[in-house]
Design a protein around this motif. Structure first.
Motif, short mmCIF file in Angstrom:
data_model
loop_
_atom_site.label_atom_id
_atom_site.label_comp_id
_atom_site.label_asym_id
_atom_site.label_seq_id
_atom_site.Cartn_x
_atom_site.Cartn_y
_atom_site.Cartn_z
N ILE A 175 14.54 -1.51 3.93
CA ILE A 175 14.16 -0.50 4.96
C ILE A 175 13.08 -0.75 5.83
N TRP A 176 11.81 -1.64 5.12
CA TRP A 176 10.90 -2.21 5.93
C TRP A 176 11.55 -3.19 7.10
N ARG A 177 12.34 -4.12 6.63
CA ARG A 177 12.98 -4.97 7.66
C ARG A 177 13.70 -4.18 8.92
N LYS A 178 14.54 -3.35 8.53
CA LYS A 178 15.51 -2.64 9.61
C LYS A 178 14.62 -1.90 10.03
N GLY A 235 0.87 -1.17 0.22
CA GLY A 235 0.04 0.06 -0.09
C GLY A 235 0.75 1.40 0.14
N TRP A 236 1.88 1.33 0.61
CA TRP A 236 2.95 2.41 0.75
C TRP A 236 3.51 2.73 -0.67
N LEU A 237 3.67 1.70 -1.14
CA LEU A 237 4.50 1.83 -2.58
C LEU A 237 3.54 2.16 -3.37
N ALA A 238 2.16 1.84 -3.30
CA ALA A 238 1.22 2.54 -4.32
C ALA A 238 0.99 3.83 -4.27
N ARG A 239 1.25 4.40 -2.97
CA ARG A 239 1.14 5.82 -2.73
C ARG A 239 2.49 6.59 -2.95
N ALA A 240 3.66 5.98 -2.79
CA ALA A 240 4.83 6.73 -3.13
C ALA A 240 5.03 7.68 -4.14
N ALA A 241 5.68 8.62 -3.87
CA ALA A 241 6.02 9.53 -4.92
C ALA A 241 7.13 9.02 -5.76
N LEU A 242 8.07 8.45 -5.23
CA LEU A 242 9.35 7.88 -6.33
C LEU A 242 9.04 6.45 -6.51
N ARG A 248 7.14 1.95 10.51
CA ARG A 248 7.83 1.47 9.35
C ARG A 248 7.41 2.43 7.99
N CYS A 249 6.17 2.76 7.92
CA CYS A 249 5.77 3.57 6.92
C CYS A 249 6.20 4.89 7.18
N ASP A 250 6.11 5.25 8.52
CA ASP A 250 6.74 6.82 8.79
C ASP A 250 8.21 6.87 8.33
N ARG A 251 8.95 5.79 8.66
CA ARG A 251 10.59 5.70 8.36
C ARG A 251 10.69 5.84 6.76
N LEU A 252 9.72 5.09 6.03
CA LEU A 252 10.02 5.12 4.55
C LEU A 252 9.54 6.76 4.14
N ASP A 253 8.52 7.08 4.88
CA ASP A 253 8.30 8.51 4.34
C ASP A 253 9.26 9.47 4.56
#
Length: 86
Positions: A47-50, A30-37, A60-65
């Motif tokens: 990154i999700w695992r770390k 879901g996060w990847l579907a909304r990602a800007a890059l 985890r989504c906050d970290r990716l953001d």
């Protein structure tokens, strides 16, 4: 005609990006579907695992953001110069 056809180099295994995407957790998909890059499934999963060592899916989504914002900020400076409002 032979050119590079006869080489002693080992062939690389080709990644299957959609298969890698299908194996991701639903929250990450879901996060990847909304990602800007255009993230690869492999780099997002890393990154999700770390980030998961001490957090839930929202953390985890906050970290990716945060990582994505930093990348966009860096790219804006490279593209439009240091005076561009970030």
């Amino acid at each position: 005609m032979g050119g590079n056809l006869s080489t002693s180099l080992r062939k690389r295994l080709r990644a299957r990006p959609m298969e890698e995407f299908d194996h991701l957790p639903p929250e990450l998909r879901g996060w990847l579907a909304r990602a800007a890059l255009p993230w690869s499934a492999r780099s997002a999963a890393r990154i999700w695992r770390k980030a998961g060592r001490n957090g839930n899916a929202e953390d985890r989504c906050d970290r990716l953001d945060a990582i994505e914002r930093a990348m966009l900020r860096r790219d804006a400076i490279r593209t439009w110069g240091p005076d561009y409002p970030v």
